[in-house]
Design an enzyme around this catalytic site. Structure first.
Site, short mmCIF file in Angstrom:
data_model
loop_
_atom_site.label_atom_id
_atom_site.label_comp_id
_atom_site.label_asym_id
_atom_site.label_seq_id
_atom_site.Cartn_x
_atom_site.Cartn_y
_atom_site.Cartn_z
N ASP A 15 0.79 -1.24 0.00
CA ASP A 15 0.00 0.00 0.00
C ASP A 15 0.83 1.29 0.00
OD1 ASP A 15 -1.92 -1.94 0.23
OD2 ASP A 15 -2.85 -1.18 2.05
N LYS A 113 -7.05 -4.96 -2.95
CA LYS A 113 -7.82 -5.47 -1.81
C LYS A 113 -8.72 -4.37 -1.27
CE LYS A 113 -4.02 -4.38 1.26
NZ LYS A 113 -4.72 -3.33 2.01
N CYS A 158 -2.10 -2.71 7.61
CA CYS A 158 -1.96 -3.65 6.49
C CYS A 158 -0.66 -4.45 6.54
CB CYS A 158 -2.15 -2.91 5.17
SG CYS A 158 -3.87 -2.36 5.01
C1 VGL Z 1 -4.71 0.73 5.61
C2 VGL Z 1 -6.29 1.68 6.97
C3 VGL Z 1 -7.23 1.57 5.99
C4 VGL Z 1 -3.30 0.32 5.44
C5 VGL Z 1 -5.64 0.61 4.61
O1 VGL Z 1 -2.82 0.21 4.28
O2 VGL Z 1 -2.63 0.05 6.47
N1 VGL Z 1 -5.04 1.26 6.80
N2 VGL Z 1 -6.91 1.04 4.80
#
Ligand code: VGL
Ligand code: ZN
Length: 210
Positions: A15, A113, A158
């Site tokens: 991410d 995702k 994540c």
């Molecule tokens: C994430 C919160 C919401 C992350 C993704 O990548 O850690 N955190 N969506």
């Protein structure tokens, strides 16, 4: 502990997207500091996979989908406690794009995702119910990988959830700590580090990777 990546190791960069970097919708403090580390790591590994948080508009993890709730409050969803987030990583938006300085053309797979409207997905392996697979386990097994090395955003969501699931699915798991930054809402970072230790996830620094 020196660490030399082998043919059966895969680097999973989690991410590294605009919305998790300064100026984004859900900025992680110093989040863009992971980009040069990720770029360097990617050149040490024979195999690289990217994950991309990828929500439809109105996703149930967004506080805006719950009247009366603000970001970082929690609700009890059918699958457990859900932190409510600012709208982020909306499919096709610039916020959902990878950081422009992320330079990993050698990545072999992008796992998206969080695209199911009613359930969040922190882990690269399973949605937050812990059961609905993303398909990554099968992919990694088919490719013969045995150890997953993680860096990216955010350490306490994540990255941690992915590393725990990697162990649960029988892979070795390593987190490159200086290649991650945390959200740390309501004690989430120390809690995640405790879980990683308990799960036998190796935590090291990128300087340990040959
Ligand atoms: C994430 C919160 C919401 C992350 C993704 O990548 O850690 N955190 N969506
Ligand atoms: Zn998200």
């Amino acid at each position: 502990m020196p660490f030399a990546p082998t043919e059966t190791d895969v680097l999973i960069l989690v991410d590294i997207q605009n919305d998790f970097c300064p100026g984004g919708a859900l900025p992680v403090a110093d989040g863009d500091a992971v980009v040069p580390v990720a770029n360097r790591l990617a050149r040490r590994f024979q195999h690289v996979v990217l994950t991309q948080d990828w929500h439809p508009p109105g996703h149930r993890s967004f506080a805006s989908a719950h009247p009366g709730f603000a970001p970082f409050q929690t609700i009890e969803a059918a699958y457990g406690t859900q932190v409510l987030w600012p709208d982020h990583c909306v499919q096709g938006s610039n916020g959902a794009a990878f950081h422009p300085d992320l330079d990993v053309p050698m990545a072999e797979l992008v796992v998206r995702k969080g695209f199911r409207p009613g359930i969040d997905s922190y882990s690269a392996f399973f949605e937050n119910d812990g059961r609905t697979p993303t398909g990554l386990t099968g992919y990694l097994r088919d490719r013969g990988f045995t150890r997953c090395v993680f860096a990216g955003l955010a350490t306490d969501f994540c990255v941690a959830w992915s590393a725990e699931d990697a162990v649960r699915m029988g892979f070795g798991a390593v987190v490159v700590m200086d290649g991650c930054r945390a959200i740390d809402t309501d004690g989430s970072l120390p809690a995640a580090l405790d879980r990683l230790l308990a799960a036998d996830v190796t935590m090291l620094d990128s300087t340990a990777i040959a």
